[in-house]
Write an enzyme that holds these catalytic residues in place. Sequence first.
Site, PDB file in Angstrom:
ATOM      1  N   ASP A  67      32.343 -69.970   5.986  1.00 29.88           N
ATOM      2  CA  ASP A  67      31.597 -69.603   4.867  1.00 29.88           C
ATOM      3  C   ASP A  67      31.807 -71.485   3.189  1.00 29.88           C
ATOM      4  O   ASP A  67      30.712 -71.783   2.625  1.00 29.88           O
ATOM      5  CB  ASP A  67      32.288 -68.817   3.804  1.00 29.88           C
ATOM      6  CG  ASP A  67      32.059 -67.469   5.138  1.00 29.88           C
ATOM      7  OD1 ASP A  67      30.961 -67.123   4.910  1.00 29.88           O
ATOM      8  OD2 ASP A  67      32.653 -66.751   4.839  1.00 29.88           O
ATOM      9  N   LYS A 105      36.132 -59.449   8.160  1.00 30.75           N
ATOM     10  CA  LYS A 105      36.879 -60.587   8.280  1.00 30.75           C
ATOM     11  C   LYS A 105      38.596 -60.786   7.562  1.00 30.75           C
ATOM     12  O   LYS A 105      39.171 -61.983   8.282  1.00 30.75           O
ATOM     13  CB  LYS A 105      36.071 -61.524   7.263  1.00 30.75           C
ATOM     14  CG  LYS A 105      34.995 -61.057   7.036  1.00 30.75           C
ATOM     15  CD  LYS A 105      34.005 -61.677   6.512  1.00 30.75           C
ATOM     16  CE  LYS A 105      32.471 -62.728   6.482  1.00 30.75           C
ATOM     17  NZ  LYS A 105      31.765 -63.680   5.358  1.00 30.75           N
ATOM     18  N   GLY A 116      21.365 -68.446  -1.661  1.00 31.42           N
ATOM     19  CA  GLY A 116      22.253 -68.279  -1.071  1.00 31.42           C
ATOM     20  C   GLY A 116      22.090 -68.350   0.976  1.00 31.42           C
ATOM     21  O   GLY A 116      22.842 -68.278   1.248  1.00 31.42           O
ATOM     22  N   THR A 138      37.661 -58.046 -12.592  1.00 31.46           N
ATOM     23  CA  THR A 138      39.231 -57.849 -12.769  1.00 31.46           C
ATOM     24  C   THR A 138      40.111 -59.070 -13.184  1.00 31.46           C
ATOM     25  O   THR A 138      40.252 -60.027 -11.628  1.00 31.46           O
ATOM     26  CB  THR A 138      39.175 -57.147 -11.624  1.00 31.46           C
ATOM     27  OG1 THR A 138      38.329 -56.366 -11.072  1.00 31.46           O
ATOM     28  CG2 THR A 138      41.252 -56.153 -11.495  1.00 31.46           C
ATOM     29  N   PRO A 139      40.874 -59.316 -14.517  1.00 29.31           N
ATOM     30  CA  PRO A 139      41.258 -60.939 -14.330  1.00 29.31           C
ATOM     31  C   PRO A 139      42.508 -60.398 -13.216  1.00 29.31           C
ATOM     32  O   PRO A 139      42.304 -61.612 -12.799  1.00 29.31           O
ATOM     33  CB  PRO A 139      42.052 -60.777 -16.344  1.00 29.31           C
ATOM     34  CG  PRO A 139      41.149 -59.872 -16.256  1.00 29.31           C
ATOM     35  CD  PRO A 139      40.963 -58.665 -15.599  1.00 29.31           C
ATOM     36  N   LEU A 144      20.556 -61.422  10.353  1.00 30.44           N
ATOM     37  CA  LEU A 144      19.931 -62.724  10.576  1.00 30.44           C
ATOM     38  C   LEU A 144      20.313 -63.527  11.227  1.00 30.44           C
ATOM     39  O   LEU A 144      19.638 -63.621  12.119  1.00 30.44           O
ATOM     40  CB  LEU A 144      19.685 -63.746   9.136  1.00 30.44           C
ATOM     41  CG  LEU A 144      17.965 -63.341   8.106  1.00 30.44           C
ATOM     42  CD1 LEU A 144      18.144 -64.153   7.079  1.00 30.44           C
ATOM     43  CD2 LEU A 144      16.990 -63.341   9.359  1.00 30.44           C
ATOM     44  N   SER A 145      21.892 -63.349  11.644  1.00 29.67           N
ATOM     45  CA  SER A 145      22.609 -64.348  12.790  1.00 29.67           C
ATOM     46  C   SER A 145      21.942 -64.360  14.133  1.00 29.67           C
ATOM     47  O   SER A 145      22.113 -65.453  14.714  1.00 29.67           O
ATOM     48  CB  SER A 145      23.969 -64.258  12.408  1.00 29.67           C
ATOM     49  OG  SER A 145      24.421 -64.160  11.215  1.00 29.67           O
TER      50      SER A 145
HETATM   51  P1  ATR Z   1      32.952 -61.046  -0.698  1.00 29.31           P
HETATM   52  O1  ATR Z   1      34.334 -60.425  -0.101  1.00 29.31           O
HETATM   53  O2  ATR Z   1      32.033 -60.473  -0.230  1.00 29.31           O
HETATM   54  O3  ATR Z   1      33.097 -61.923  -1.585  1.00 29.31           O
HETATM   55  P2  ATR Z   1      33.653 -58.248  -2.422  1.00 29.31           P
HETATM   56  O4  ATR Z   1      35.048 -58.562  -1.979  1.00 29.31           O
HETATM   57  O5  ATR Z   1      33.404 -56.921  -2.603  1.00 29.31           O
HETATM   58  O6  ATR Z   1      32.769 -59.143  -2.090  1.00 29.31           O
HETATM   59  O7  ATR Z   1      33.835 -59.071  -3.940  1.00 29.31           O
HETATM   60  C1  ATR Z   1      32.648 -59.465  -5.060  1.00 29.31           C
HETATM   61  C2  ATR Z   1      33.380 -59.527  -6.459  1.00 29.31           C
HETATM   62  O8  ATR Z   1      32.085 -59.545  -6.756  1.00 29.31           O
HETATM   63  C3  ATR Z   1      34.585 -59.107  -7.154  1.00 29.31           C
HETATM   64  O9  ATR Z   1      35.999 -60.011  -7.630  1.00 29.31           O
HETATM   65  C4  ATR Z   1      34.453 -57.917  -8.179  1.00 29.31           C
HETATM   66  O10 ATR Z   1      35.041 -58.163  -9.054  1.00 29.31           O
HETATM   67  P3  ATR Z   1      36.104 -56.767  -9.022  1.00 29.31           P
HETATM   68  O11 ATR Z   1      37.574 -57.881  -8.569  1.00 29.31           O
HETATM   69  O12 ATR Z   1      36.309 -56.880 -10.979  1.00 29.31           O
HETATM   70  O13 ATR Z   1      35.613 -55.400  -7.668  1.00 29.31           O
HETATM   71  C5  ATR Z   1      32.930 -58.691  -8.003  1.00 29.31           C
HETATM   72  N1  ATR Z   1      31.656 -57.567  -8.923  1.00 29.31           N
HETATM   73  C6  ATR Z   1      31.338 -56.804  -7.837  1.00 29.31           C
HETATM   74  N2  ATR Z   1      30.547 -56.176  -8.704  1.00 29.31           N
HETATM   75  C7  ATR Z   1      30.833 -56.404 -10.280  1.00 29.31           C
HETATM   76  C8  ATR Z   1      29.597 -56.281 -10.897  1.00 29.31           C
HETATM   77  N3  ATR Z   1      28.765 -54.585 -10.865  1.00 29.31           N
HETATM   78  N4  ATR Z   1      29.809 -57.608 -12.163  1.00 29.31           N
HETATM   79  C9  ATR Z   1      30.654 -57.833 -12.043  1.00 29.31           C
HETATM   80  N5  ATR Z   1      31.854 -58.570 -11.353  1.00 29.31           N
HETATM   81  C10 ATR Z   1      30.788 -57.760 -10.194  1.00 29.31           C
END
Ligand code: ATR
Length: 292
Positions: free
Chosen positions: A109, A73, A246, A159-160, A23-24
Site C-alpha cells: 500500500d 490485513k 486513489g 480520535t487523537p 477490481l484486483s
Molecule cells: P483503513 O485501515 O482501511 O485505513 P480504518 O482502520 O477503518 O481504515 O481507518 C479509518 C480512519 O478513518 C480512522 O482513523 C477513522 O478515525 P477514528 O480513528 O476516529 O475511528 C477515520 N474516520 C472514519 N470515519 C471518519 C469520519 N466520518 N470522520 C473523520 N474520520 C473518520
Amino acid sequence: MLVEYRNGTGLLAVIGDPVAHSLSPLLQNTMIRELGRDDLYLAIPVKRGGLPAFIQAAETIGITGFNLTMPHKTDILPFLADMTHEARRAGSVNSVRIRGNRLEGHSTDGIGFRRALQDMGMDYPDQIVTILGAGGAARSIAMTAADSGARQVRIVNRTPEKAEELCAGEPSLRAFSLNQAEQILPDTDILINTTPVGMEGTGKTGSFPFLRTLKPGALAMDCIYAPAMTPFMSEAKALGHPTANGIGMLVYQAVYAYAFFRDLSFDPETVSRLGLLLLETSGVDPSGAGSL
Ligand code: ATR
C-alpha cells in the site's frame, strides 16, 4: 474478462469479505496476460475467522500467492513465517506468498501510494506530509513517507489517541486532532485523505472545511477512487489545488504485489508501463474526470 487455464497454471487469489466487487482479478489477470505469464487470479470470499481454513485449502489446491482485504490485513500476522521490511513497518499485510508451507507477508500500500504520487510529479524527500486518518492505510503511507525522507509526517485523526499510537517511537511523525488541522495545513506540501469520508457505498459523508488553510499549490490526494471525483478532491480543486484520487495507489499496489508473488523485480519503465495499462483497464481517471 476471459482468462486462460491449463493443467499447471499458477493460482493466485484475493480474499476478503466482501470481495465480489474487487477490481484486483481484472487488474491482475490483465497484467498476467500482458507479461505472458501462466497464472490465474481469483476472487475468493473468506469471512473473518476463516483464515486457517483458507490457508489449508490454499496449500492443498496450490494457491501460491494471495492478496488480503478487509477484514484480514492484521489477522494474518500470526500465520506468517516471515515479513518484508514494508510489512513490518506497516504492521499489516496485503500480499502473501506461500513457499512450501511457509507464508511470507508483504505490504504494497505504502509503496503503491508513493508511485502514484510520483505520477503527480511529487515525491516525499524534504516535504511536509499530512495524513487524514490513522487506520491501516494511513500507517503504511506514513511509514513509507518517513522512510523516504519526508521532512515531517503529520497524522490528523478524529480520535487523537489513535494518531498518537501510530506516531509512537517515530521521530519524524507527529499526531494532531482534527481541531488542529487548520493550524498545520499552511506549511503542508502533500495532504492525503485515508478516511472513508465520501466513499461510495459507505454512507460516510462529510466535508473538509480546514482545506481553506492548505498551503497554496499543495497536492491533495485521496485514497478513495469511487466516486472518481471525491468530495475531498472537489473541495480542494475548488480552492485551486492539484488533486488525484486513489486509483493510482490501487494499480501500483497490484503491480508490486504481483512482483512479490513471483519474486520478480520490475525496472521503473516496466512499473510505469504496467501502471498505465492497469489505469486504462480500471476505467477510472486519477484526475476524477470520469472514465478514461
Ligand atoms: P483503513 O485501515 O482501511 O485505513 P480504518 O482502520 O477503518 O481504515 O481507518 C479509518 C480512519 O478513518 C480512522 O482513523 C477513522 O478515525 P477514528 O480513528 O476516529 O475511528 C477515520 N474516520 C472514519 N470515519 C471518519 C469520519 N466520518 N470522520 C473523520 N474520520 C473518520
